[in-house]
Design an enzyme around this catalytic site. Sequence first.
Site, PDB file in Angstrom:
ATOM      1  N   HIS A  41       4.666   3.100   1.887  1.00  0.00           N
ATOM      2  CA  HIS A  41       3.722   2.160   0.955  1.00  0.00           C
ATOM      3  C   HIS A  41       3.109   3.175   0.169  1.00  0.00           C
ATOM      4  O   HIS A  41       2.767   2.803  -1.115  1.00  0.00           O
ATOM      5  CB  HIS A  41       2.842   0.938   1.721  1.00  0.00           C
ATOM      6  CG  HIS A  41       3.711   0.058   2.538  1.00  0.00           C
ATOM      7  ND1 HIS A  41       4.390  -0.952   1.845  1.00  0.00           N
ATOM      8  CD2 HIS A  41       4.029  -0.019   3.695  1.00  0.00           C
ATOM      9  CE1 HIS A  41       4.963  -1.728   2.570  1.00  0.00           C
ATOM     10  NE2 HIS A  41       4.850  -1.131   3.887  1.00  0.00           N
ATOM     11  N   ASP A  97      -5.883  11.490   2.894  1.00  0.00           N
ATOM     12  CA  ASP A  97      -6.231  10.528   4.104  1.00  0.00           C
ATOM     13  C   ASP A  97      -7.328   9.583   3.492  1.00  0.00           C
ATOM     14  O   ASP A  97      -8.154   9.767   2.737  1.00  0.00           O
ATOM     15  CB  ASP A  97      -7.030  11.415   5.071  1.00  0.00           C
ATOM     16  CG  ASP A  97      -7.105  11.049   6.551  1.00  0.00           C
ATOM     17  OD1 ASP A  97      -6.216  10.451   6.967  1.00  0.00           O
ATOM     18  OD2 ASP A  97      -8.294  10.757   6.985  1.00  0.00           O
ATOM     19  N   PHE A 149      -0.049  -3.326   1.889  1.00  0.00           N
ATOM     20  CA  PHE A 149      -0.067  -3.154   3.081  1.00  0.00           C
ATOM     21  C   PHE A 149      -1.374  -2.844   3.825  1.00  0.00           C
ATOM     22  O   PHE A 149      -2.403  -3.219   3.093  1.00  0.00           O
ATOM     23  CB  PHE A 149       0.963  -1.475   3.161  1.00  0.00           C
ATOM     24  CG  PHE A 149       0.125  -0.271   2.722  1.00  0.00           C
ATOM     25  CD1 PHE A 149      -0.190  -0.088   1.356  1.00  0.00           C
ATOM     26  CD2 PHE A 149      -0.740   0.408   3.665  1.00  0.00           C
ATOM     27  CE1 PHE A 149      -1.001   0.964   1.004  1.00  0.00           C
ATOM     28  CE2 PHE A 149      -1.576   1.369   3.086  1.00  0.00           C
ATOM     29  CZ  PHE A 149      -1.470   1.923   1.879  1.00  0.00           C
ATOM     30  N   ASP A 167      -4.879  -4.926   3.213  1.00  0.00           N
ATOM     31  CA  ASP A 167      -4.678  -5.515   1.849  1.00  0.00           C
ATOM     32  C   ASP A 167      -5.207  -7.025   2.125  1.00  0.00           C
ATOM     33  O   ASP A 167      -5.856  -7.809   1.430  1.00  0.00           O
ATOM     34  CB  ASP A 167      -3.474  -5.229   1.137  1.00  0.00           C
ATOM     35  CG  ASP A 167      -3.605  -4.177   0.546  1.00  0.00           C
ATOM     36  OD1 ASP A 167      -4.621  -3.274   0.331  1.00  0.00           O
ATOM     37  OD2 ASP A 167      -2.679  -3.225   0.092  1.00  0.00           O
TER      38      ASP A 167
HETATM   39  P1  ITT Z   1      -0.201   9.066   6.609  1.00  0.00           P
HETATM   40  O1  ITT Z   1      -1.083   9.863   7.534  1.00  0.00           O
HETATM   41  O2  ITT Z   1       1.243   9.509   7.029  1.00  0.00           O
HETATM   42  O3  ITT Z   1      -0.274   9.356   5.135  1.00  0.00           O
HETATM   43  P2  ITT Z   1      -0.934   6.738   7.593  1.00  0.00           P
HETATM   44  O4  ITT Z   1      -0.900   5.195   7.211  1.00  0.00           O
HETATM   45  O5  ITT Z   1      -1.170   7.078   8.850  1.00  0.00           O
HETATM   46  O6  ITT Z   1       0.060   7.328   6.572  1.00  0.00           O
HETATM   47  P3  ITT Z   1      -3.985   7.235   7.010  1.00  0.00           P
HETATM   48  O7  ITT Z   1      -3.843   8.123   8.182  1.00  0.00           O
HETATM   49  O8  ITT Z   1      -4.379   7.911   5.924  1.00  0.00           O
HETATM   50  O9  ITT Z   1      -2.443   6.830   6.655  1.00  0.00           O
HETATM   51  O10 ITT Z   1      -4.585   5.841   7.332  1.00  0.00           O
HETATM   52  C1  ITT Z   1      -5.252   5.212   6.457  1.00  0.00           C
HETATM   53  C2  ITT Z   1      -4.959   3.662   6.931  1.00  0.00           C
HETATM   54  O11 ITT Z   1      -6.030   2.971   6.123  1.00  0.00           O
HETATM   55  C3  ITT Z   1      -3.790   3.037   6.559  1.00  0.00           C
HETATM   56  O12 ITT Z   1      -2.870   2.946   7.708  1.00  0.00           O
HETATM   57  C4  ITT Z   1      -4.041   1.836   6.216  1.00  0.00           C
HETATM   58  O13 ITT Z   1      -4.268   1.027   7.506  1.00  0.00           O
HETATM   59  C5  ITT Z   1      -5.526   1.780   5.529  1.00  0.00           C
HETATM   60  N1  ITT Z   1      -5.417   1.942   4.097  1.00  0.00           N
HETATM   61  C6  ITT Z   1      -5.417   2.845   3.584  1.00  0.00           C
HETATM   62  N2  ITT Z   1      -5.072   2.580   2.022  1.00  0.00           N
HETATM   63  C7  ITT Z   1      -5.279   1.300   2.110  1.00  0.00           C
HETATM   64  C8  ITT Z   1      -4.635   0.377   1.190  1.00  0.00           C
HETATM   65  O14 ITT Z   1      -4.536   0.739  -0.063  1.00  0.00           O
HETATM   66  N3  ITT Z   1      -4.461  -0.733   1.324  1.00  0.00           N
HETATM   67  C9  ITT Z   1      -4.621  -1.173   2.774  1.00  0.00           C
HETATM   68  N4  ITT Z   1      -4.897  -0.603   3.877  1.00  0.00           N
HETATM   69  C10 ITT Z   1      -5.068   0.876   3.341  1.00  0.00           C
END
Ligand code: ITT
Length: 216
Positions: free
Chosen positions: A12, A83, A169, A172
Site C-alpha cells: 500500500h 518510517d 490501509f 485509515d
Molecule cells: P515497511 O516498514 O516495510 O515500510 P510497515 O507497514 O511496517 O512497512 P511502518 O513500520 O512505517 O511500516 O509502520 C507504520 C504503520 O503506521 C503502518 O503499518 C500503518 O499501520 C500506520 N500508517 C502509516 N501511514 C499510514 C497511512 O497513510 N494510513 C494508515 N495507516 C498508516
Amino acid sequence: MPNILIATGNAHKFQEIEAIIGKFTDLSLNLVYLDKSYRVEIIEDRKSYEENAKTKVEGYLEFLEKNPDLRAELNLDFIASEDSGLEVECLGGEPGLFTARYAGENASDIANIEKLLNGMRLKKECAENRLAKFVCHACLYDIKKNSFEYFYGELKGLISEEISGTKGFGYDPVFIVPEFNKTAAQIAPEEKNAISHRAVAFGKAADAIKSKGRLI
Ligand code: ITT
C-alpha cells in the site's frame, strides 16, 4: 532513467509513493519494489523514526550485497524508505513508534485499530480530545554520493469512534481528515495522496532528487 528502490514491504505504501512521485511529471524516475517474496529482513528496533527509516535502507543494501546479480540488474541510483506512525494526543503520542505492531508483532490492521479504540474508550481525556496526526519520515539514500537525507511530513486529523470506509490501509478507517470530514478510508486515493503525511515527505524528497540535476 534513474532507478529508485522503494525499501518497503508494504505494498500500500509503495502504491501511494508511486502515485505521489508520479505527480512530478518533469521527474522521470523508475520506481522499483521488491515484494514480500524477496524476504528482506529488517529489524525496526531504533529509538526514532529517522533511525528506523535508515535501518530499512541499510537492510535492503545488505540484501542486495548478498544478491549481486539482482543488484546489477536493478542498477540503482537511489534507495528511499520511510518510517511512519500515528500519534494520538490524549494517549500521550501513542502508538507512535509502535504503530505497526501496537497490538503485537504481526498484528492485523483491525487488531491495531481495536486496541486503539478500546484504549481511547478507557481514557477520560479521549472523550473530549480526539486529535491525532500521521507522521512520515522519509529517508533518501544517494548511492553515488553515499549520503542520507531525511524529509518530514504530517497530516493532522481526528480519531473517529467507529470504523468507516474500505480504501487505504492501516488506521485509515478511523482517521478523520478534517478537510473532507470523512475518514482517510472513505476518500479517494488521489485525495489522500494530495495531502497525506507521505505526500508531504515524498514531495520534499522528489524536489531534492530534482535539485540534484541528474534527471531532467
Ligand atoms: P515497511 O516498514 O516495510 O515500510 P510497515 O507497514 O511496517 O512497512 P511502518 O513500520 O512505517 O511500516 O509502520 C507504520 C504503520 O503506521 C503502518 O503499518 C500503518 O499501520 C500506520 N500508517 C502509516 N501511514 C499510514 C497511512 O497513510 N494510513 C494508515 N495507516 C498508516
